[in-house]
Design a protein around this motif. Structure first.
Motif, PDB file in Angstrom:
ATOM      1  N   GLN A   1     -24.545  11.764   7.713  1.00  0.00           N
ATOM      2  CA  GLN A   1     -24.913  10.505   8.413  1.00  0.00           C
ATOM      3  C   GLN A   1     -25.370  10.672   9.803  1.00  0.00           C
ATOM      4  O   GLN A   1     -24.944  11.267  10.664  1.00  0.00           O
ATOM      5  CB  GLN A   1     -23.846   9.314   8.550  1.00  0.00           C
ATOM      6  N   GLY A   2     -26.735  10.032  10.134  1.00  0.00           N
ATOM      7  CA  GLY A   2     -27.200   9.946  11.526  1.00  0.00           C
ATOM      8  C   GLY A   2     -26.948   8.586  12.023  1.00  0.00           C
ATOM      9  O   GLY A   2     -26.627   8.796  13.454  1.00  0.00           O
ATOM     10  N   ARG A   3     -26.814   7.581  11.498  1.00  0.00           N
ATOM     11  CA  ARG A   3     -26.603   6.294  12.290  1.00  0.00           C
ATOM     12  C   ARG A   3     -25.947   5.304  11.179  1.00  0.00           C
ATOM     13  O   ARG A   3     -26.214   5.367   9.967  1.00  0.00           O
ATOM     14  CB  ARG A   3     -28.013   5.668  12.461  1.00  0.00           C
ATOM     15  N   GLY A   4     -25.100   4.652  11.650  1.00  0.00           N
ATOM     16  CA  GLY A   4     -24.259   3.639  10.844  1.00  0.00           C
ATOM     17  C   GLY A   4     -23.975   2.294  11.531  1.00  0.00           C
ATOM     18  O   GLY A   4     -23.755   2.429  12.638  1.00  0.00           O
ATOM     19  N   ILE A   5     -24.152   1.327  10.845  1.00  0.00           N
ATOM     20  CA  ILE A   5     -24.080  -0.250  11.416  1.00  0.00           C
ATOM     21  C   ILE A   5     -23.194  -0.856  10.507  1.00  0.00           C
ATOM     22  O   ILE A   5     -23.534  -1.065   9.370  1.00  0.00           O
ATOM     23  CB  ILE A   5     -25.612  -0.860  11.778  1.00  0.00           C
ATOM     24  N   ILE A   6     -22.328  -1.597  11.092  1.00  0.00           N
ATOM     25  CA  ILE A   6     -21.300  -2.509  10.342  1.00  0.00           C
ATOM     26  C   ILE A   6     -21.516  -3.979  10.859  1.00  0.00           C
ATOM     27  O   ILE A   6     -21.541  -4.173  12.087  1.00  0.00           O
ATOM     28  CB  ILE A   6     -19.742  -2.219  10.555  1.00  0.00           C
TER      29      ILE A   6
ATOM     30  N   THR B   1     -10.540  16.467  13.824  1.00  0.00           N
ATOM     31  CA  THR B   1     -11.851  16.697  14.198  1.00  0.00           C
ATOM     32  C   THR B   1     -13.059  15.608  14.006  1.00  0.00           C
ATOM     33  O   THR B   1     -12.798  15.223  12.938  1.00  0.00           O
ATOM     34  CB  THR B   1     -12.314  18.156  13.819  1.00  0.00           C
ATOM     35  N   SER B   2     -13.888  15.620  14.822  1.00  0.00           N
ATOM     36  CA  SER B   2     -14.885  14.899  14.353  1.00  0.00           C
ATOM     37  C   SER B   2     -15.673  15.369  13.190  1.00  0.00           C
ATOM     38  O   SER B   2     -15.975  16.482  12.923  1.00  0.00           O
ATOM     39  CB  SER B   2     -15.634  14.608  15.587  1.00  0.00           C
ATOM     40  N   VAL B   3     -16.384  14.267  12.479  1.00  0.00           N
ATOM     41  CA  VAL B   3     -17.200  14.755  11.159  1.00  0.00           C
ATOM     42  C   VAL B   3     -18.547  14.199  11.680  1.00  0.00           C
ATOM     43  O   VAL B   3     -19.555  14.601  10.771  1.00  0.00           O
ATOM     44  CB  VAL B   3     -16.824  14.215  10.061  1.00  0.00           C
ATOM     45  N   VAL B   4     -18.993  14.098  12.859  1.00  0.00           N
ATOM     46  CA  VAL B   4     -20.361  13.682  13.148  1.00  0.00           C
ATOM     47  C   VAL B   4     -21.227  15.026  13.229  1.00  0.00           C
ATOM     48  O   VAL B   4     -20.841  15.944  13.771  1.00  0.00           O
ATOM     49  CB  VAL B   4     -20.419  13.095  14.862  1.00  0.00           C
ATOM     50  N   GLY B   5     -22.551  14.921  12.433  1.00  0.00           N
ATOM     51  CA  GLY B   5     -23.303  15.822  12.158  1.00  0.00           C
ATOM     52  C   GLY B   5     -23.073  16.887  11.134  1.00  0.00           C
ATOM     53  O   GLY B   5     -23.619  17.883  10.857  1.00  0.00           O
TER      54      GLY B   5
ATOM     55  N   ALA C   1      -6.420  11.462   2.123  1.00  0.00           N
ATOM     56  CA  ALA C   1      -6.857  11.733   3.406  1.00  0.00           C
ATOM     57  C   ALA C   1      -8.489  11.626   3.299  1.00  0.00           C
ATOM     58  O   ALA C   1      -9.070  11.083   4.412  1.00  0.00           O
ATOM     59  CB  ALA C   1      -6.185  12.890   3.888  1.00  0.00           C
ATOM     60  N   TYR C   2      -9.004  12.104   2.390  1.00  0.00           N
ATOM     61  CA  TYR C   2     -10.790  12.420   2.568  1.00  0.00           C
ATOM     62  C   TYR C   2     -11.153  10.894   2.390  1.00  0.00           C
ATOM     63  O   TYR C   2     -12.162  10.697   3.077  1.00  0.00           O
ATOM     64  CB  TYR C   2     -11.060  13.193   1.542  1.00  0.00           C
ATOM     65  N   GLU C   3     -10.486  10.185   1.634  1.00  0.00           N
ATOM     66  CA  GLU C   3     -11.199   8.752   1.489  1.00  0.00           C
ATOM     67  C   GLU C   3     -10.952   8.010   2.713  1.00  0.00           C
ATOM     68  O   GLU C   3     -11.965   7.385   3.016  1.00  0.00           O
ATOM     69  CB  GLU C   3     -10.225   8.062   0.339  1.00  0.00           C
ATOM     70  N   VAL C   4      -9.857   8.009   3.299  1.00  0.00           N
ATOM     71  CA  VAL C   4      -9.809   7.543   4.671  1.00  0.00           C
ATOM     72  C   VAL C   4     -10.694   8.032   5.740  1.00  0.00           C
ATOM     73  O   VAL C   4     -11.475   7.462   6.556  1.00  0.00           O
ATOM     74  CB  VAL C   4      -8.255   7.947   5.334  1.00  0.00           C
ATOM     75  N   ARG C   5     -11.011   9.324   5.439  1.00  0.00           N
ATOM     76  CA  ARG C   5     -12.087   9.953   6.758  1.00  0.00           C
ATOM     77  C   ARG C   5     -13.494   9.372   6.352  1.00  0.00           C
ATOM     78  O   ARG C   5     -14.159   8.976   7.175  1.00  0.00           O
ATOM     79  CB  ARG C   5     -12.127  11.520   6.463  1.00  0.00           C
ATOM     80  N   LEU C   6     -13.645   9.190   4.999  1.00  0.00           N
ATOM     81  CA  LEU C   6     -15.086   8.480   4.468  1.00  0.00           C
ATOM     82  C   LEU C   6     -15.295   7.050   5.107  1.00  0.00           C
ATOM     83  O   LEU C   6     -16.112   6.571   5.343  1.00  0.00           O
ATOM     84  CB  LEU C   6     -15.258   8.626   3.053  1.00  0.00           C
ATOM     85  N   ALA C   7     -14.020   6.534   5.230  1.00  0.00           N
ATOM     86  CA  ALA C   7     -14.147   5.143   5.648  1.00  0.00           C
ATOM     87  C   ALA C   7     -14.179   5.004   7.246  1.00  0.00           C
ATOM     88  O   ALA C   7     -14.210   3.871   7.847  1.00  0.00           O
ATOM     89  CB  ALA C   7     -12.855   4.486   5.033  1.00  0.00           C
ATOM     90  N   HIS C   8     -13.898   6.071   7.947  1.00  0.00           N
ATOM     91  CA  HIS C   8     -13.765   6.088   9.286  1.00  0.00           C
ATOM     92  C   HIS C   8     -15.323   6.911   9.793  1.00  0.00           C
ATOM     93  O   HIS C   8     -15.041   7.523  11.038  1.00  0.00           O
ATOM     94  CB  HIS C   8     -12.512   6.515   9.871  1.00  0.00           C
ATOM     95  N   LEU C   9     -16.185   6.803   9.236  1.00  0.00           N
ATOM     96  CA  LEU C   9     -17.402   7.241  10.038  1.00  0.00           C
ATOM     97  C   LEU C   9     -17.795   6.556  11.225  1.00  0.00           C
ATOM     98  O   LEU C   9     -17.637   5.405  11.313  1.00  0.00           O
ATOM     99  CB  LEU C   9     -18.452   7.376   8.965  1.00  0.00           C
ATOM    100  N   ASN C  10     -18.342   7.405  12.290  1.00  0.00           N
ATOM    101  CA  ASN C  10     -19.072   6.632  13.385  1.00  0.00           C
ATOM    102  C   ASN C  10     -19.808   5.557  12.978  1.00  0.00           C
ATOM    103  O   ASN C  10     -20.929   5.875  12.132  1.00  0.00           O
ATOM    104  CB  ASN C  10     -19.664   7.537  14.174  1.00  0.00           C
ATOM    105  N   ALA C  11     -19.914   4.264  13.393  1.00  0.00           N
ATOM    106  CA  ALA C  11     -20.679   3.180  13.158  1.00  0.00           C
ATOM    107  C   ALA C  11     -20.539   2.301  14.088  1.00  0.00           C
ATOM    108  O   ALA C  11     -19.541   1.912  14.712  1.00  0.00           O
ATOM    109  CB  ALA C  11     -20.444   2.683  11.714  1.00  0.00           C
TER     110      ALA C  11
END
Length: 406
Positions: free
Chosen positions: A169-174, A366-370, A390-400
């Protein structure tokens, strides 16, 4: 006399309030003249947001005041209206013909053609040498709240190096009325894993009947085939094939509760869930559309759209799971998503570059940005390991970026 006159005046004042308080209309397809189920009718934003949804007969009852209403459905062009008429006509976005019962005999050439397509499809649809630029949009609507998630970046389809899907992901908007909302890639995963070409196999051919749509107008080599399940009447659709090159060019499919349970839920787990918690599925409808385009000799889903209406119940629901689902847009019964892909010259990630549940540490902060993240199949019922949760939680906490609608 004075008393009676005031009663009449009082009645006349109350009448328009009652009329405005509850109005009923039917949402219908302007081409087929058939009712449209699960269309959204809404007004306002933030805390003033109100909505209603059409039922199986297309009927929608509006019980809230409004100046303007938006009427939308994934398969139709959106309309804005200032009053409710008896029927609200929507114009279809995709090819739409009356869903008649075809009694003609199935042409003999269809099954050999489809079997040939299944045998050859991996060489034309599943060997992409470059990732794609993607735009993903997901919208969830409830009676008094809504949620949207928009995401752009790079997406990797199946390739010779990686037999799966991954994205960066490069950009996310909620956009929501609540600051606790999380990112939702559930429908992105469904769009990819429930792809029509991917699910077209010999079992699909055996389980369906096929007919030629004689009203279809396309190129000389193109034919539109209508299909229906032999067993379940709630599994039907249409797809366009190129008979010369043995290709599927586009497809539309509708699945109801019975077919979805058959295709998406392991029967053993469903039985166990019913026994342990009283879990049951009340409604499950899917509308899916995809269009394939060629790039570098390979065909890919350039445009895909997915509409999900899902309602389930259980006697002792997990409140934490419910809250998590609601925060990522999954707590709504009515969800719509779109995906568009554009070819790029970027390099594909290696298998070691892609973070997955198998390689993800439950204590990793750690951050998953990039980073490239694996997009596994999303299940409606499944026993997950600690790493998968835990991986599902990480996918729900992307930078947005969070946009709060007051």
């Amino acid at each position: 006399m004075f008393f009676c006159r005031n009663r009449i005046v009082l009645f006349l004042c109350l009448f328009p309030i009652v009329a405005l308080g509850q109005q009923t209309s039917v949402v219908a397809d302007e081409v087929t003249r058939l009712p449209i189920l699960h269309a959204n009718v809404y007004t306002g934003k933030g805390k003033t947001f109100r909505s209603a949804i059409s039922d199986e007969q297309g009927r929608v009852t509006v019980t809230f005041p409004f100046n303007r209403l938006t009427v939308s459905h994934l398969n139709y062009e959106r309309r804005t209206i200032s009053h409710l008429s008896d029927t609200i006509w929507l114009k279809p976005r995709y090819n739409s013909t009356p869903d008649v019962v075809v009694r003609s005999k199935e042409p003999e050439w269809i099954r050999p053609f489809l079997k040939r397509f299944v045998d050859e499809k991996t060489t034309r649809y599943a060997a992409h040498d470059h990732p794609f630029a993607y735009h993903y949009f997901s919208q969830s609507i409830g009676e008094r709240q809504y949620y949207t998630y928009e995401s752009d970046g790079l997406l990797c389809l199946r390739s010779k190096a990686h037999n799966g899907y991954a994205f960066c992901q490069g950009r996310g908007i909620i956009t929501a009325a609540d600051s606790t909302e999380l990112t939702d890639v559930q429908n992105l995963r469904r769009l990819l894993h429930e792809d029509f070409v991917d699910e077209m196999d010999r079992s699909f051919i055996r389980e369906h009947r096929f007919y030629v749509n004689g009203d279809y107008e396309g190129r000389a080599s193109e034919v539109e085939l209508l299909f229906r399940s032999k067993k379940n009447t709630d599994d039907r659709g249409r797809f366009v094939v190129d008979t010369t090159r043995c290709l599927v060019l586009s497809a539309t499919r509708t699945l109801g509760r019975k077919s979805n349970i058959h295709l998406r839920m392991p029967s053993f787990l469903l039985t166990m869930a019913k026994w342990l918690s009283g879990y049951g599925v009340d409604a499950w409808n899917v509308d899916y559309h995809v269009r394939y385009v060629e790039s570098g000799g390979q065909y890919y889903p350039a445009e895909a759209a997915y509409k999900l209406f899902f309602k389930a119940h259980e006697s002792s629901p997990d409140k934490r799971e419910e809250e998590f689902s609601e925060q990522m847009g999954g707590g709504f019964t009515n969800m719509e998503s779109t995906l568009t892909l554009t070819p790029t010259d970027s390099a594909l990630p290696t298998a070691d570059d892609i973070v997955s549940a198998a390689s993800f540490s439950t204590t990793d902060t750690t951050s998953v940005v990039g980073k490239w993240l694996n997009l596994p199949r999303t299940w409606y019922i499944k026993y997950n390991s600690d790493a998968e949760r835990a991986y599902e939680v990480r996918l729900a906490h992307l930078n947005a970026e969070l946009v709060i609608q007051e």
